[in-house]
Design a protein around this motif. Structure first.
Motif, short mmCIF file in Angstrom:
data_model
loop_
_atom_site.label_atom_id
_atom_site.label_comp_id
_atom_site.label_asym_id
_atom_site.label_seq_id
_atom_site.Cartn_x
_atom_site.Cartn_y
_atom_site.Cartn_z
N LYS A 2 -2.54 -33.16 32.92
CA LYS A 2 -3.59 -32.18 33.22
C LYS A 2 -3.57 -31.05 32.20
CE LYS A 2 -4.77 -34.05 37.18
NZ LYS A 2 -6.02 -34.24 37.78
N SER A 3 -4.46 -30.10 32.40
CA SER A 3 -4.66 -29.05 31.40
C SER A 3 -3.45 -28.13 31.26
CB SER A 3 -5.91 -28.25 31.73
OG SER A 3 -5.73 -27.54 32.94
N LEU A 4 -2.82 -27.72 32.35
CA LEU A 4 -1.67 -26.82 32.24
C LEU A 4 -0.49 -27.50 31.56
CD1 LEU A 4 -1.73 -24.79 35.57
CD2 LEU A 4 -2.17 -23.96 33.28
N SER A 5 -0.28 -28.76 31.84
CA SER A 5 0.79 -29.50 31.17
C SER A 5 0.50 -29.61 29.68
CB SER A 5 0.93 -30.90 31.76
OG SER A 5 1.33 -30.85 33.10
N HIS A 6 -0.75 -29.85 29.35
CA HIS A 6 -1.15 -29.94 27.95
C HIS A 6 -0.93 -28.62 27.23
CE1 HIS A 6 -3.38 -31.15 24.42
NE2 HIS A 6 -4.14 -30.07 24.54
N TRP A 7 -1.36 -27.51 27.83
CA TRP A 7 -1.18 -26.20 27.21
C TRP A 7 0.29 -25.81 27.10
CZ3 TRP A 7 -4.42 -24.31 24.09
CH2 TRP A 7 -5.78 -24.50 24.26
N SER A 8 1.10 -26.21 28.08
CA SER A 8 2.53 -25.88 28.00
C SER A 8 3.17 -26.59 26.81
CB SER A 8 3.24 -26.23 29.31
OG SER A 8 3.33 -27.62 29.49
N GLY A 43 4.14 -20.81 27.16
CA GLY A 43 4.28 -22.22 27.50
C GLY A 43 5.08 -22.44 28.77
N MET A 44 6.11 -21.62 28.95
CA MET A 44 6.91 -21.74 30.17
C MET A 44 6.08 -21.33 31.39
SD MET A 44 10.68 -20.21 30.96
CE MET A 44 10.15 -18.52 31.02
N LEU A 45 5.26 -20.30 31.26
CA LEU A 45 4.40 -19.89 32.38
C LEU A 45 3.37 -20.97 32.70
CD1 LEU A 45 3.84 -16.13 31.55
CD2 LEU A 45 5.29 -17.10 33.33
N PHE A 48 5.23 -23.62 34.58
CA PHE A 48 5.45 -23.26 35.98
C PHE A 48 4.16 -23.39 36.79
CE2 PHE A 48 9.26 -20.51 34.72
CZ PHE A 48 10.15 -21.50 35.09
N GLY A 49 3.02 -23.08 36.16
CA GLY A 49 1.74 -23.29 36.83
C GLY A 49 1.49 -24.76 37.11
N ALA A 50 1.85 -25.61 36.16
CA ALA A 50 1.70 -27.06 36.36
C ALA A 50 2.63 -27.55 37.48
CB ALA A 50 1.99 -27.80 35.06
N MET A 51 3.82 -26.99 37.55
CA MET A 51 4.73 -27.37 38.63
C MET A 51 4.18 -26.92 39.98
SD MET A 51 8.45 -26.49 37.11
CE MET A 51 8.73 -26.70 35.38
N GLY A 57 3.52 -36.39 36.16
CA GLY A 57 4.20 -36.54 34.88
C GLY A 57 5.38 -35.60 34.73
N LYS A 58 6.18 -35.89 33.74
CA LYS A 58 7.37 -35.09 33.47
C LYS A 58 7.22 -34.20 32.25
CE LYS A 58 10.52 -38.35 35.58
NZ LYS A 58 10.75 -37.79 36.85
N SER A 59 6.07 -34.25 31.60
CA SER A 59 5.86 -33.45 30.39
C SER A 59 5.78 -31.96 30.69
CB SER A 59 4.60 -33.90 29.67
OG SER A 59 3.48 -33.69 30.49
N LYS A 60 5.54 -31.60 31.95
CA LYS A 60 5.45 -30.19 32.31
C LYS A 60 6.80 -29.49 32.19
CE LYS A 60 5.66 -31.72 37.02
NZ LYS A 60 4.89 -31.98 38.21
N PHE A 61 7.88 -30.24 32.15
CA PHE A 61 9.22 -29.65 32.03
C PHE A 61 9.62 -29.39 30.58
CE2 PHE A 61 9.35 -32.23 35.95
CZ PHE A 61 9.52 -31.20 36.85
N LEU A 62 8.84 -29.87 29.62
CA LEU A 62 9.18 -29.76 28.21
C LEU A 62 9.24 -28.30 27.75
CD1 LEU A 62 9.67 -31.24 25.51
CD2 LEU A 62 7.22 -31.06 25.13
#
Length: 91
Positions: A2-8, A43-45, A48-51, A57-62
């Protein structure tokens, strides 16, 4: 993804590249380090929004991993650099 994961991921890559370039260019080291650290925080914020939104997906933790890993490496190699960085960001 999704978009927040992509931006992070985008901000984590920008922050990582800025921090790495700060070591290569000593004349603009402080500006690159502050911009890299700021991009990692953004990116961390986003991560956290994606979480919070429970994106798949697991890319939000990157971005969170990159932030803590690069902060650890920075403090381990140059302990007073983080104090200078935080003082520069405050002013």
């Amino acid at each position: 993804m999704k978009s927040l994961s992509h931006w992070s991921i985008v901000f984590a890559v920008i922050g990582t590249l800025s921090l790495c370039c700060s070591l290569a260019f000593p004349k603009v080291s402080e500006q690159l380090m502050v911009s890299g650290f700021g991009a990692l925080v953004i990116g961390m914020l986003c991560s956290f929004g994606a979480m919070y939104k429970n994106e798949k997906g697991k890319s939000k933790f990157l971005a969170v991993l990159a932030f803590f890993l690069l902060s650890f490496i920075l403090v381990w190699n140059e302990p007073f650099q983080i104090v200078r960085l935080l003082t520069w960001m405050k002013n």
